[in-house]
Design a protein around this motif. Sequence first.
Motif, PDB file in Angstrom:
ATOM      1  N   ILE A 105       0.855  -1.184   0.000  1.00 42.85           N
ATOM      2  CA  ILE A 105       0.000   0.000   0.000  1.00 42.85           C
ATOM      3  C   ILE A 105       0.893   1.237   0.000  1.00 42.85           C
ATOM      4  O   ILE A 105       1.976   1.215   0.582  1.00 42.85           O
ATOM      5  CB  ILE A 105      -0.973   0.019   1.204  1.00 42.85           C
ATOM      6  CG1 ILE A 105      -0.221  -0.094   2.535  1.00 42.85           C
ATOM      7  CG2 ILE A 105      -1.993  -1.097   1.089  1.00 42.85           C
ATOM      8  CD1 ILE A 105      -1.095  -0.004   3.769  1.00 42.85           C
ATOM      9  N   PRO A 106       0.451   2.295  -0.653  1.00 43.19           N
ATOM     10  CA  PRO A 106       1.278   3.494  -0.720  1.00 43.19           C
ATOM     11  C   PRO A 106       1.345   4.211   0.629  1.00 43.19           C
ATOM     12  O   PRO A 106       0.426   4.117   1.439  1.00 43.19           O
ATOM     13  CB  PRO A 106       0.586   4.366  -1.769  1.00 43.19           C
ATOM     14  CG  PRO A 106      -0.816   3.876  -1.816  1.00 43.19           C
ATOM     15  CD  PRO A 106      -0.790   2.430  -1.412  1.00 43.19           C
ATOM     16  N   GLY A 107       2.446   4.890   0.856  1.00 41.72           N
ATOM     17  CA  GLY A 107       2.592   5.676   2.073  1.00 41.72           C
ATOM     18  C   GLY A 107       3.825   5.274   2.854  1.00 41.72           C
ATOM     19  O   GLY A 107       4.549   4.357   2.482  1.00 41.72           O
ATOM     20  N   HIS A 108       4.037   5.977   3.952  1.00 41.60           N
ATOM     21  CA  HIS A 108       5.189   5.728   4.821  1.00 41.60           C
ATOM     22  C   HIS A 108       4.687   5.214   6.162  1.00 41.60           C
ATOM     23  O   HIS A 108       3.901   5.887   6.835  1.00 41.60           O
ATOM     24  CB  HIS A 108       6.006   7.011   5.006  1.00 41.60           C
ATOM     25  CG  HIS A 108       6.520   7.560   3.717  1.00 41.60           C
ATOM     26  ND1 HIS A 108       7.592   7.006   3.073  1.00 41.60           N
ATOM     27  CD2 HIS A 108       6.079   8.575   2.934  1.00 41.60           C
ATOM     28  CE1 HIS A 108       7.819   7.669   1.948  1.00 41.60           C
ATOM     29  NE2 HIS A 108       6.903   8.633   1.837  1.00 41.60           N
ATOM     30  N   TYR A 109       5.130   4.032   6.559  1.00 33.92           N
ATOM     31  CA  TYR A 109       4.706   3.396   7.800  1.00 33.92           C
ATOM     32  C   TYR A 109       5.693   2.280   8.117  1.00 33.92           C
ATOM     33  O   TYR A 109       6.424   1.808   7.249  1.00 33.92           O
ATOM     34  CB  TYR A 109       3.283   2.843   7.675  1.00 33.92           C
ATOM     35  CG  TYR A 109       3.106   2.020   6.411  1.00 33.92           C
ATOM     36  CD1 TYR A 109       3.454   0.678   6.397  1.00 33.92           C
ATOM     37  CD2 TYR A 109       2.654   2.598   5.235  1.00 33.92           C
ATOM     38  CE1 TYR A 109       3.350  -0.067   5.243  1.00 33.92           C
ATOM     39  CE2 TYR A 109       2.548   1.863   4.081  1.00 33.92           C
ATOM     40  CZ  TYR A 109       2.896   0.524   4.083  1.00 33.92           C
ATOM     41  OH  TYR A 109       2.795  -0.198   2.935  1.00 33.92           O
ATOM     42  N   ALA A 110       5.705   1.852   9.339  1.00 33.70           N
ATOM     43  CA  ALA A 110       6.606   0.769   9.738  1.00 33.70           C
ATOM     44  C   ALA A 110       6.037  -0.594   9.356  1.00 33.70           C
ATOM     45  O   ALA A 110       6.762  -1.479   8.902  1.00 33.70           O
ATOM     46  CB  ALA A 110       6.860   0.816  11.240  1.00 33.70           C
ATOM     47  N   SER A 111       4.722  -0.777   9.530  1.00 34.41           N
ATOM     48  CA  SER A 111       4.103  -2.071   9.251  1.00 34.41           C
ATOM     49  C   SER A 111       2.610  -1.954   9.519  1.00 34.41           C
ATOM     50  O   SER A 111       2.135  -0.928   9.996  1.00 34.41           O
ATOM     51  CB  SER A 111       4.702  -3.158  10.155  1.00 34.41           C
ATOM     52  OG  SER A 111       4.429  -2.868  11.516  1.00 34.41           O
ATOM     53  N   VAL A 112       1.895  -3.036   9.244  1.00 31.32           N
ATOM     54  CA  VAL A 112       0.516  -3.186   9.698  1.00 31.32           C
ATOM     55  C   VAL A 112       0.457  -4.481  10.496  1.00 31.32           C
ATOM     56  O   VAL A 112       1.259  -5.396  10.285  1.00 31.32           O
ATOM     57  CB  VAL A 112      -0.509  -3.199   8.541  1.00 31.32           C
ATOM     58  CG1 VAL A 112      -0.500  -1.884   7.800  1.00 31.32           C
ATOM     59  CG2 VAL A 112      -0.266  -4.352   7.596  1.00 31.32           C
ATOM     60  N   SER A 113      -0.480  -4.551  11.437  1.00 27.71           N
ATOM     61  CA  SER A 113      -0.552  -5.754  12.264  1.00 27.71           C
ATOM     62  C   SER A 113      -1.950  -5.959  12.806  1.00 27.71           C
ATOM     63  O   SER A 113      -2.769  -5.040  12.811  1.00 27.71           O
ATOM     64  CB  SER A 113       0.439  -5.673  13.424  1.00 27.71           C
ATOM     65  OG  SER A 113       0.117  -4.620  14.300  1.00 27.71           O
ATOM     66  N   VAL A 114      -2.192  -7.196  13.258  1.00 24.23           N
ATOM     67  CA  VAL A 114      -3.391  -7.512  14.016  1.00 24.23           C
ATOM     68  C   VAL A 114      -2.942  -8.102  15.339  1.00 24.23           C
ATOM     69  O   VAL A 114      -1.851  -8.671  15.448  1.00 24.23           O
ATOM     70  CB  VAL A 114      -4.342  -8.484  13.273  1.00 24.23           C
ATOM     71  CG1 VAL A 114      -4.882  -7.837  12.008  1.00 24.23           C
ATOM     72  CG2 VAL A 114      -3.673  -9.803  12.963  1.00 24.23           C
ATOM     73  N   ASP A 115      -3.788  -7.970  16.341  1.00 27.18           N
ATOM     74  CA  ASP A 115      -3.479  -8.420  17.696  1.00 27.18           C
ATOM     75  C   ASP A 115      -4.745  -9.065  18.240  1.00 27.18           C
ATOM     76  O   ASP A 115      -5.746  -8.373  18.434  1.00 27.18           O
ATOM     77  CB  ASP A 115      -3.064  -7.202  18.530  1.00 27.18           C
ATOM     78  CG  ASP A 115      -2.645  -7.528  19.942  1.00 27.18           C
ATOM     79  OD1 ASP A 115      -3.044  -8.580  20.475  1.00 27.18           O
ATOM     80  OD2 ASP A 115      -1.924  -6.697  20.520  1.00 27.18           O
ATOM     81  N   ILE A 116      -4.725 -10.388  18.416  1.00 29.13           N
ATOM     82  CA  ILE A 116      -5.912 -11.076  18.910  1.00 29.13           C
ATOM     83  C   ILE A 116      -5.584 -11.854  20.180  1.00 29.13           C
ATOM     84  O   ILE A 116      -4.459 -12.293  20.385  1.00 29.13           O
ATOM     85  CB  ILE A 116      -6.534 -12.016  17.857  1.00 29.13           C
ATOM     86  CG1 ILE A 116      -5.617 -13.205  17.547  1.00 29.13           C
ATOM     87  CG2 ILE A 116      -6.889 -11.253  16.591  1.00 29.13           C
ATOM     88  CD1 ILE A 116      -6.288 -14.285  16.738  1.00 29.13           C
ATOM     89  N   THR A 117      -6.581 -12.013  21.022  1.00 28.08           N
ATOM     90  CA  THR A 117      -6.450 -12.783  22.261  1.00 28.08           C
ATOM     91  C   THR A 117      -7.597 -13.767  22.329  1.00 28.08           C
ATOM     92  O   THR A 117      -8.750 -13.390  22.118  1.00 28.08           O
ATOM     93  CB  THR A 117      -6.479 -11.846  23.487  1.00 28.08           C
ATOM     94  OG1 THR A 117      -5.430 -10.885  23.351  1.00 28.08           O
ATOM     95  CG2 THR A 117      -6.276 -12.623  24.774  1.00 28.08           C
TER      96      THR A 117
END
Length: 122
Positions: A105-117
């Motif tokens: 995806i375009p843009g500046h970012y470190a990462s994408v993530s999900v967090d589930i419990t």
Amino acid sequence: MDYIHLNELEFYGYHGALPEETKLGQRFRVTVSLATNLAEAGKTDNLDKTVNYAEVYSVCQSIVEGEPVKLIETVAEKIATAVLAEFADKVTGVRVVLVKPDPPIPGHYASVSVDITRGHFR
């Protein structure tokens, strides 16, 4: 409640909604936290009294490097479900953080993530 953390396991998989993701693949990082009771393991120094994290690693690896799916939410859910099922005698809860460091995806970012419990996790 005690916890075992497997931090930033890195695998290469072919998950994603875009065609190039399923064709080229990409890196994924997984952190898995297990809610368990470590008292007996600590007292006895006996591997049978704890969760073998090499086996947890193998579960994560088989899922992330396995059959492609579209969503990282699905990958995380599969990991949580498998860990709870395979280690049901020792693990009461699991937290999975799945990071996609380089989504297309375009843009500046470190990462994408999900967090589930899932399960009992405090």
